[in-house]
Design a protein around this motif. Structure first.
Motif, mmCIF file in Angstrom:
data_model
loop_
_atom_site.group_PDB
_atom_site.id
_atom_site.type_symbol
_atom_site.label_atom_id
_atom_site.label_comp_id
_atom_site.label_asym_id
_atom_site.label_seq_id
_atom_site.Cartn_x
_atom_site.Cartn_y
_atom_site.Cartn_z
ATOM 1 N N ILE A 54 0.813 -0.999 0.133
ATOM 2 C CA ILE A 54 0.030 0.039 0.096
ATOM 3 C C ILE A 54 0.729 1.177 -0.104
ATOM 4 N N LEU A 55 2.196 1.200 0.741
ATOM 5 C CA LEU A 55 2.884 2.515 0.685
ATOM 6 C C LEU A 55 3.186 2.695 -0.519
ATOM 7 N N SER A 56 3.829 1.337 -1.194
ATOM 8 C CA SER A 56 4.505 1.819 -2.533
ATOM 9 C C SER A 56 3.416 2.339 -3.495
ATOM 10 N N SER A 57 2.155 1.682 -3.337
ATOM 11 C CA SER A 57 0.893 2.463 -4.429
ATOM 12 C C SER A 57 0.904 4.011 -3.923
ATOM 13 N N LEU A 58 0.921 4.419 -2.782
ATOM 14 C CA LEU A 58 1.037 5.834 -2.435
ATOM 15 C C LEU A 58 2.029 6.333 -3.066
ATOM 16 N N LEU A 59 3.189 6.008 -3.090
ATOM 17 C CA LEU A 59 4.059 6.834 -3.820
ATOM 18 C C LEU A 59 3.916 6.800 -5.204
ATOM 19 N N MET A 60 3.420 5.986 -5.754
ATOM 20 C CA MET A 60 3.093 5.660 -7.295
ATOM 21 C C MET A 60 1.905 4.944 -7.363
ATOM 22 N N PRO A 61 0.643 5.474 -7.651
ATOM 23 C CA PRO A 61 -0.358 4.622 -7.685
ATOM 24 C C PRO A 61 -0.900 4.065 -9.010
ATOM 25 N N SER A 62 -0.112 3.832 -10.093
ATOM 26 C CA SER A 62 -0.457 3.492 -11.352
ATOM 27 C C SER A 62 -0.685 2.068 -11.402
ATOM 28 N N GLU A 63 0.011 1.020 -10.722
ATOM 29 C CA GLU A 63 -0.311 -0.073 -10.904
ATOM 30 C C GLU A 63 -1.778 -0.623 -10.227
ATOM 31 N N SER A 64 -1.698 0.206 -8.978
ATOM 32 C CA SER A 64 -3.265 -0.058 -8.451
ATOM 33 C C SER A 64 -4.250 0.331 -9.023
ATOM 34 N N ILE A 65 -4.339 1.164 -9.991
ATOM 35 C CA ILE A 65 -5.294 1.532 -10.981
ATOM 36 C C ILE A 65 -5.585 0.533 -11.917
ATOM 37 N N TRP A 66 -4.658 -0.309 -12.318
ATOM 38 C CA TRP A 66 -4.872 -1.347 -13.250
ATOM 39 C C TRP A 66 -5.446 -2.277 -12.371
ATOM 40 N N ARG A 67 -5.005 -2.470 -11.344
ATOM 41 C CA ARG A 67 -5.588 -3.686 -10.282
ATOM 42 C C ARG A 67 -7.078 -3.627 -10.449
ATOM 43 N N ARG A 68 -7.459 -2.310 -10.122
ATOM 44 C CA ARG A 68 -8.975 -1.854 -9.780
ATOM 45 C C ARG A 68 -9.847 -2.191 -11.112
ATOM 46 N N ALA A 69 -9.111 -1.941 -12.377
ATOM 47 C CA ALA A 69 -9.688 -2.271 -13.613
ATOM 48 C C ALA A 69 -9.894 -3.726 -13.919
ATOM 49 N N SER A 70 -8.837 -4.355 -13.613
ATOM 50 C CA SER A 70 -9.008 -5.867 -13.697
ATOM 51 C C SER A 70 -10.058 -6.509 -12.707
ATOM 52 N N PHE A 71 -10.062 -5.912 -11.379
ATOM 53 C CA PHE A 71 -11.365 -6.218 -10.493
ATOM 54 C C PHE A 71 -12.767 -6.001 -11.245
ATOM 55 N N GLU A 72 -12.826 -4.716 -11.643
ATOM 56 C CA GLU A 72 -14.027 -4.415 -12.309
ATOM 57 C C GLU A 72 -14.284 -5.210 -13.559
ATOM 58 N N MET A 73 -13.789 -5.735 -14.262
ATOM 59 C CA MET A 73 -13.715 -6.324 -15.498
ATOM 60 C C MET A 73 -14.212 -8.038 -15.193
ATOM 61 N N GLN A 74 -13.991 -8.304 -14.005
ATOM 62 C CA GLN A 74 -14.257 -9.999 -13.639
ATOM 63 C C GLN A 74 -15.729 -10.159 -13.121
ATOM 64 N N SER A 75 -16.128 -11.236 -13.367
ATOM 65 C CA SER A 75 -17.356 -11.660 -12.852
ATOM 66 C C SER A 75 -17.376 -11.861 -11.284
ATOM 67 N N SER A 76 -18.310 -11.873 -10.630
ATOM 68 C CA SER A 76 -18.059 -12.339 -9.312
ATOM 69 C C SER A 76 -17.849 -13.566 -8.867
ATOM 70 N N LEU A 77 -18.020 -14.437 -9.905
ATOM 71 C CA LEU A 77 -17.567 -15.875 -9.700
ATOM 72 C C LEU A 77 -16.128 -15.953 -9.954
ATOM 73 N N THR A 78 -15.554 -15.341 -10.855
ATOM 74 C CA THR A 78 -14.148 -15.406 -10.959
ATOM 75 C C THR A 78 -13.361 -14.773 -9.773
ATOM 76 N N ARG A 79 -13.958 -13.763 -9.274
ATOM 77 C CA ARG A 79 -13.461 -12.835 -8.103
ATOM 78 C C ARG A 79 -13.416 -13.982 -7.008
ATOM 79 N N SER A 80 -14.491 -14.769 -6.675
ATOM 80 C CA SER A 80 -14.692 -15.556 -5.764
ATOM 81 C C SER A 80 -13.786 -16.907 -5.606
#
Length: 277
Positions: free
Chosen positions: A211-237
Motif C-alpha cells: 500500500i505504501l508503494s502504491s501511495l508513492l506511485m498509484p499507477s499499478e493499483s489503478i490497473w488492479r482496480r480495472a482488472s477487478f471491475e472487469m471480472q465476474s463475481s464468480l471469477t473473483r470468488s
C-alpha cells in the motif's frame, strides 16, 4: 484555451510525421492478431479434450484478462516512451524556443502537448480494448464485464504516468526523466504484487508495504482496480485468474490517483513557467 488546442493539433501532426501513430497502430494490430490466434487454438483444443464448461469458461475469461493486461503494459510503455522527450528534449535542444516565442503562453504550450498526447492515448486504448473484447466475444463467446469502466481506469493510469513524465521533463534531462518515471512505475508494479501476496498469505506487513508503494506511485493499483471491475463475481470468488484481486484497491485509491495527477500537472505547469529556456 485556443492556443492549447492549436498546440494539441501540432502534437498530433508531429506524432504522425514521426510515424509514432502508425507504428502504434501496426504493433496493436499485430498483438490483436496474435491474441486472436492463441484464443482460437485454446477454444479448439479445450473442445477436443472435453474440458468441463465451467473450467473452459474460466480459462477463456482468464485469457481475456491476460490480453487486457498486455494492452495495459503496451499502453503504459507507449505513453512513457513517446512523451519522455517532448519537453526535456525540446528544452535541451533549444527547439522549444521557436514555439515559446509565438503568441502562446507557456501554459498553453504544455497543456496543448498534454491534450494531444492524451487524445492519442485515448484512441489507442479504445482500439485495443475494443479489439480484445471483440476477439473474446466472437471466438470464445466470453462477455467481459464493465469493459468501458476498465478502459477508463487504464486511461487514468496512462494519463497519470503522462503527467508525471511531463512534470519530470520540466526539471530533468530526457534520460533522467525516463529512468525516474519507469523506476516509479516499476516500484508500483512490484509493490502491487507484494500487496497481493500479503493478502493471500495473511501478512499485514506485506500488505502495508504494498500500500505504501502504491501511495508513492498509484499507477499499478489503478490497473488492479480495472482488472477487478472487469471480472465476474464468480471469477473473483474462485480466484481462478492470476489477476483475481485478493486485495482490490478501493475507490479511495482511484480518487488519490486523480489527485496525484492534478498535483503533478500543477507542478509541471509551475516548473515550465519558471524554467529558463
Amino acid at each position: 484555451m485556443n492556443g492549447a488546442w492549436i498546440m494539441a493539433g501540432v502534437t498530433f501532426r508531429e506524432a504522425a510525421r514521426r510515424k509514432i501513430l502508425w507504428t502504434a497502430i501496426l504493433a496493436g494490430a499485430a498483438f490483436l492478431a496474435l491474441f486472436a490466434t492463441g484464443l482460437h487454438f485454446q477454444v479448439k483444443d479445450s473442445g477436443a479434450h472435453s474440458v468441463p464448461p465451467l473450467i473452459r469458461h474460466q480459462v477463456q475469461a482468464a485469457m481475456l484478462q491476460i490480453g487486457f493486461y498486455a494492452v495495459n503494459l503496451l499502453a503504459v510503455v507507449m505513453t512513457i516512451l513517446t512523451s519522455v522527450d517532448t519537453l526535456s528534449g525540446e528544452i535541451s535542444s533549444g527547439t522549444i524556443q521557436a514555439i515559446a516565442t509565438k503568441p502562446l503562453s507557456r501554459w498553453e504550450i504544455l497543456m496543448g502537448k498534454w491534450i494531444g498526447f492524451g487524445g492519442m492515448i485515448a484512441i489507442y486504448l479504445a482500439g485495443m480494448f475494443g479489439g480484445v473484447a471483440a476477439v473474446g466475444h466472437s471466438i470464445a463467446g466470453v462477455q467481459v464485464h464493465n469493459t468501458f469502466t476498465g478502459a477508463l481506469l487504464v486511461y487514468l493510469e496512462c494519463m497519470l504516468l503522462l503527467t508525471v513524465t511531463f512534470a519530470c521533463g520540466t526539471k530533468f534531462s530526457t534520460l533522467t526523466n525516463g529512468v525516474i518515471v519507469l523506476g516509479l512505475h516499476g516500484l508500483a508494479f512490484i509493490g502491487g504484487w507484494i500487496e497481493q501476496i500479503g493478502a493471500l498469505t495473511t501478512s499485514p506487513r506485506l500488505e502495508t508495504l504494498g500500500i505504501l508503494s502504491s501511495l508513492l506511485m498509484p499507477s499499478e493499483s489503478i490497473w488492479r482496480r480495472a482488472s477487478f471491475e472487469m471480472q465476474s463475481s464468480l471469477t473473483r470468488s474462485l480466484q481462478f485468474s492470476p489477476f483475481s484481486s485478493a486485495s482490490a484497491p478501493s475507490g479511495a485509491m482511484v480518487g488519490y490517483a486523480s489527485f496525484y495527477l492534478l498535483a503533478a500537472l500543477a507542478i509541471a505547469l509551475y516548473n515550465f513557467r519558471e524554467r529558463d529556456l
